[in-house]
Scaffold this active site. Structure first.
Site, PDB file in Angstrom:
ATOM      1  N   ASP A  85       0.819  -1.207   0.000  1.00  0.00           N
ATOM      2  CA  ASP A  85       0.000   0.000   0.000  1.00  0.00           C
ATOM      3  C   ASP A  85       0.858   1.264   0.000  1.00  0.00           C
ATOM      4  O   ASP A  85       0.477   2.287  -0.582  1.00  0.00           O
ATOM      5  CB  ASP A  85      -0.923   0.004   1.223  1.00  0.00           C
ATOM      6  CG  ASP A  85      -2.145  -0.889   1.007  1.00  0.00           C
ATOM      7  OD1 ASP A  85      -2.308  -1.404  -0.112  1.00  0.00           O
ATOM      8  OD2 ASP A  85      -2.926  -1.066   1.961  1.00  0.00           O
ATOM      9  N   ASP A 189      -2.988  11.692  22.291  1.00  0.00           N
ATOM     10  CA  ASP A 189      -1.765  11.521  21.505  1.00  0.00           C
ATOM     11  C   ASP A 189      -1.945  12.038  20.089  1.00  0.00           C
ATOM     12  O   ASP A 189      -0.967  12.309  19.385  1.00  0.00           O
ATOM     13  CB  ASP A 189      -1.368  10.046  21.452  1.00  0.00           C
ATOM     14  CG  ASP A 189      -0.753   9.566  22.754  1.00  0.00           C
ATOM     15  OD1 ASP A 189      -0.513  10.399  23.648  1.00  0.00           O
ATOM     16  OD2 ASP A 189      -0.522   8.345  22.885  1.00  0.00           O
ATOM     17  N   PHE A 204      -8.234   2.287  11.564  1.00  0.00           N
ATOM     18  CA  PHE A 204      -8.577   0.987  12.135  1.00  0.00           C
ATOM     19  C   PHE A 204      -7.674   0.647  13.312  1.00  0.00           C
ATOM     20  O   PHE A 204      -8.130   0.167  14.351  1.00  0.00           O
ATOM     21  CB  PHE A 204      -8.457  -0.088  11.050  1.00  0.00           C
ATOM     22  CG  PHE A 204      -8.636  -1.488  11.543  1.00  0.00           C
ATOM     23  CD1 PHE A 204      -9.885  -1.970  11.876  1.00  0.00           C
ATOM     24  CD2 PHE A 204      -7.545  -2.340  11.663  1.00  0.00           C
ATOM     25  CE1 PHE A 204     -10.053  -3.280  12.335  1.00  0.00           C
ATOM     26  CE2 PHE A 204      -7.696  -3.634  12.104  1.00  0.00           C
ATOM     27  CZ  PHE A 204      -8.961  -4.111  12.444  1.00  0.00           C
TER      28      PHE A 204
END
EC number: 2.7.1.23
Length: 326
Positions: A85, A189, A204
């Site tokens: 990817d 964060d 995800f």
């Protein structure tokens, strides 16, 4: 040895080949793809640096044209990406201002953006030769960074734009809003703002939902938020979502887009994300339902699944209806 093709027929179909040339398997795949394309009468095209790497150890090279030297981007029909990817995201960045579709051949791990696996490479090239592919459009994001009234950055993303803390030892204080309406403030964060395509990536991993690519929406996923209300949110594609970095604590942040492009964000800045008017075009050789792709990529267990009931006998339905009415 050099073997660049400089003269070319403007009517020959030109296929841009992207490869992660730092990997042996990608170089082998690129050589095979170029050989098969050339043998079928198409013209393979590569970046000069990639081609020079490919030529090392290539026993029987075929002519390959050089991008931006003998071929302009607007002459290219399709891009073939050999890698994971990350390679597809790199290729999408390179052709962002064009209409060139990309087809990915996965040489990595999960490879959600890739269309085929390495074992299907010859079939994929054969389909390209026959123009046997469909093109689908994937939603992308426009990203703007403001500090006061001054725009200090503008970029785009296919997967996600993530705002992350600049100092590993300290959280950033953020406020999120949708359509200029405040939703919540908290320390965290970072915050991921993703497309459906990016819902299987960083979003995800941060606990966000998986969204089918056909659904046009944007996701907001807080990362390690210190807040009671820090659930992922899904907004309309017409919305503008924003993250403001608090100026009170003086903590700078970093904006990352697709994990490739980054910018330091000073405290007090505002990052606005909206749907881009220009999608990313992906070529599909094997159009399969996303659910099937999801199960295959994540190796999800499906034992016990029985499937839909096939309603072949409907003779009892009128009697059932009569009994209910009585």
């Amino acid at each position: 040895m050099t073997f660049f093709q400089t003269a070319h027929d403007s009517f020959t179909r030109k296929i841009l080949v992207f490869a992660h040339t730092g990997r042996d398997d990608a170089r082998r795949a690129a050589r095979l793809a170029c050989t098969q394309l050339y043998g079928a009468g198409l013209s393979p095209v590569m970046e000069r640096s990639d081609l020079e790497s490919l030529l090392e150890g290539w026993q029987e090279p075929v002519p390959v044209e050089v991008m931006r030297e003998s071929v302009a981007l607007n002459e290219v029909e399709l891009g073939v990406v050999l890698g994971g990817d990350g390679s597809i995201l790199r290729a999408a960045e390179m052709i962002r201002h064009t209409e060139i579709p990309l087809v990915g051949v996965n040489l990595g791990h999960v490879g959600f953006l890739a269309e085929s696996e390495e074992s299907d490479l010859e079939e994929t090239v054969s389909r390209i030769v026959q123009s046997d592919y469909e093109v689908e459009e994937r939603m992308a994001l426009d990203v703007q960074v403001w500090h006061g009234r001054k725009k200090i950055g503008a970029t785009w993303a296919l997967n996600e734009a993530s705002v992350e803390k600049g100092n590993r030892a300290k959280m950033i204080e953020v406020a999120i809003d949708v359509d200029a309406r405040p939703i919540s403030t908290f320390g965290c964060d970072g915050v991921v703002m993703a497309t459906p395509t990016g819902s299987t990536a960083y979003s995800f991993s941060g606990g966000g939902p998986i969204v089918w690519p056909e659904v046009e929406a944007m996701l907001i996923v807080p990362l390690a938020a210190h807040a009671l209300f820090s659930r992922p949110l899904v907004t309309a594609p017409s919305s503008t979502i924003a993250v403001e970095i608090s100026a009170e604590y003086g903590q700078n942040a970093v904006l990352w887009c697709d994990g490739r492009r980054n910018q330091e964000i000073p405290a007090g800045s505002r990052i606005e994300v909206s749907k881009s008017s220009k999608p990313v075009r992906l070529a599909r050789i094997h159009p399969v339902p996303f659910a099937e792709r999801l199960v295959a990529k994540f190796e999800l267990p499906t034992e016990g699944w029985r499937g839909p009931i096939r309603r072949t006998d409907t003779t009892a339905l009128p009697q059932i209806t009569k009994d209910i009415n009585e």
